[in-house]
Design an enzyme around this catalytic site. Structure first.
Site, PDB file in Angstrom:
ATOM      1  N   ASP A  12      36.548  76.363   9.718  1.00 26.51           N
ATOM      2  CA  ASP A  12      37.544  75.355   9.345  1.00 26.51           C
ATOM      3  C   ASP A  12      36.791  74.101   8.898  1.00 26.51           C
ATOM      4  O   ASP A  12      35.928  73.593   9.620  1.00 26.51           O
ATOM      5  CB  ASP A  12      38.432  75.050  10.558  1.00 26.51           C
ATOM      6  CG  ASP A  12      39.646  74.202  10.207  1.00 26.51           C
ATOM      7  OD1 ASP A  12      39.646  73.586   9.127  1.00 26.51           O
ATOM      8  OD2 ASP A  12      40.578  74.136  11.018  1.00 26.51           O
ATOM      9  N   ILE A  13      37.076  73.608   7.692  1.00 23.80           N
ATOM     10  CA  ILE A  13      36.377  72.419   7.185  1.00 23.80           C
ATOM     11  C   ILE A  13      36.854  71.192   7.964  1.00 23.80           C
ATOM     12  O   ILE A  13      38.051  70.939   8.067  1.00 23.80           O
ATOM     13  CB  ILE A  13      36.647  72.233   5.679  1.00 23.80           C
ATOM     14  CG1 ILE A  13      36.199  73.468   4.898  1.00 23.80           C
ATOM     15  CG2 ILE A  13      35.913  70.993   5.164  1.00 23.80           C
ATOM     16  CD1 ILE A  13      36.499  73.406   3.411  1.00 23.80           C
ATOM     17  N   GLU A  49      42.279  74.699   4.270  1.00 23.00           N
ATOM     18  CA  GLU A  49      40.828  74.618   4.390  1.00 23.00           C
ATOM     19  C   GLU A  49      40.287  75.562   5.457  1.00 23.00           C
ATOM     20  O   GLU A  49      39.154  75.425   5.902  1.00 23.00           O
ATOM     21  CB  GLU A  49      40.414  73.175   4.722  1.00 23.00           C
ATOM     22  CG  GLU A  49      40.827  72.688   6.101  1.00 23.00           C
ATOM     23  CD  GLU A  49      42.216  72.063   6.129  1.00 23.00           C
ATOM     24  OE1 GLU A  49      42.480  71.262   7.050  1.00 23.00           O
ATOM     25  OE2 GLU A  49      43.032  72.376   5.235  1.00 23.00           O
TER      26      GLU A  49
END
Length: 281
Positions: free
Chosen positions: A133-134, A176
Site C-alpha cells: 500500500d503506497i 493505491e
C-alpha cells in the site's frame, strides 16, 4: 526448433510470405536436415495478417503440386481458426489487465489466485500473499495532481513486476493498493521479496509533469497460506490487516501477519506505537 523469420531455410520462407515446396532442402545451423528431406511450407494468412506457417516434412519422398494445393485448402481454414484464437487470447488478456498499470485487475487476480491456492493445497505447499500500500498517496495527488499520481502508480507497479519477475502474480486491489501472490513460497522468501520491493520504491525518484522530484514509500503486509488463512478471501484479509498495522507503526516497512497476530487479534495499536515488538524494514 523454433522458426525465426529470416533465419535458416524455413525462416527465409517465413519472411517471403509465400508457400513453396523444396524437395531437396539444404541443411543449415537451425535445422540440420537429413539427406533426401522434402518440405512443404504454406503461410497462414487471415484478415491480411500473417499468423504463422504450416510446415510438412517428408523423407525420401517428394511433395507434388497437387499435394501443395490440397494443403493450401487446409491451411486457409487453419489460418482463420488460428487468427480467431489469437484475437480471443489478446482480448482476454486485455480484459484481465488494469488499463492504467498493466497488472492484473482485481477480478482476474482473484480468479488466478484461487486456482494457485487450490493447487498448493493439494500439493501441501505454502503460498505467500503480499499486500503493498503506497503511503500517503493522497498527498501526492493533492500536491502534484492526478496525472503525476498515475505516473507514480505505474512506476510502483513496474517495480513490483520487475522484482517478482514471473515467479508470482501481481494485481491491483484498488486505488493505491496492490496484491502479490507468490506460489511455493515460505516466510523468509516472502519477507525478502517484500523488503526488496519496499527498498526499491523508497530509493526510486519519480518526476511530476513539471519535473519536480516525487518520492513515495510502501507499507507491505505479508500473510502465508495455509498457516495464516485457508482460502483467498481470508488470506487477503490477513495480509491487508498486516499492511494496515505497518502504516500504524510508522510506514515504509514490512509487517508479517504471524509476528503481529496477537496485536491484530486484540486490537490495533494506537498511532505512534512504533516501538511495539520487532520491526521489519
Amino acid at each position: 526448433g523454433a522458426i525465426l523469420p529470416g533465419q535458416g531455410s524455413v525462416g527465409q520462407i517465413a519472411i517471403e510470405g509465400e508457400g513453396t515446396i523444396v524437395n531437396e532442402i539444404t541443411p543449415d545451423a537451425e535445422w540440420p536436415w537429413p539427406e533426401e528431406t522434402a518440405i512443404l511450407v504454406y503461410p497462414l494468412f487471415a484478415e491480411k495478417q500473417h499468423d504463422g506457417l504450416l510446415v510438412l516434412v517428408r523423407h525420401r519422398k517428394k511433395f507434388t503440386p497437387q499435394e501443395f494445393r490440397l494443403v493450401g485448402i487446409v491451411a486457409n481454414q487453419a489460418a482463420v481458426a488460428l487468427h480467431n484464437a489469437i484475437l480471443y487470447e489478446r482480448t482476454q488478456n486485455l480484459a484481465d489487465r488494469d488499463r492504467l498499470l498493466g497488472v492484473l485487475n482485481q477480478a482476474a487476480f482473484t480468479q488466478r489466485a484461487r486456482q494457485i491456492l487450490s493447487r498448493a493445497g493439494q500439493a501441501n505447499q505454502a503460498v505467500a500473499m503480499l499486500y503493498p500500500d503506497i503511503d500517503d498517496f493522497r498527498l501526492v495527488n493533492n500536491h502534484f495532481g492526478h496525472p503525476t499520481g498515475d505516473k507514480v502508480l505505474i512506476g510502483v507497479a513496474n517495480v513490483m513486476e520487475a522484482v517478482v519477475n514471473g515467479t508470482g502474480i501481481v494485481g491491483r486491489s484498488g486505488g493505491e493498493e496492490f496484491f502479490i501472490l507468490l506460489p511455493d513460497t515460505g516466510e523468509q522468501r516472502a519477507l525478502d521479496v517484500a523488503d526488496q520491493i519496499r527498498a526499491r520504491v523508497q530509493e526510486h525518484t519519480f518526476y511530476s509533469l513539471d519535473h519536480q522530484e516525487v518520492r513515495v514509500t510502501l507499507s507491505i503486509g505479508v500473510a502465508l497460506f495455509p498457516r495464516d488463512a485457508g482460502d483467498f478471501g481470508s488470506l487477503k484479509k490477513q495480509a491487508d490487516r498486516a499492511a494496515y498495522l505497518a502504516k500504524r507503526m510508522g510506514k515504509n516497512r514490512v509487517c508479517l501477519y504471524q509476528d503481529r497476530k496477537e496485536l491484530l487479534d486484540t486490537g490495533d495499536p494506537p498511532p505512534g506505537s512504533a516501538q511495539i515488538g520487532p520491526v521489519r524494514s
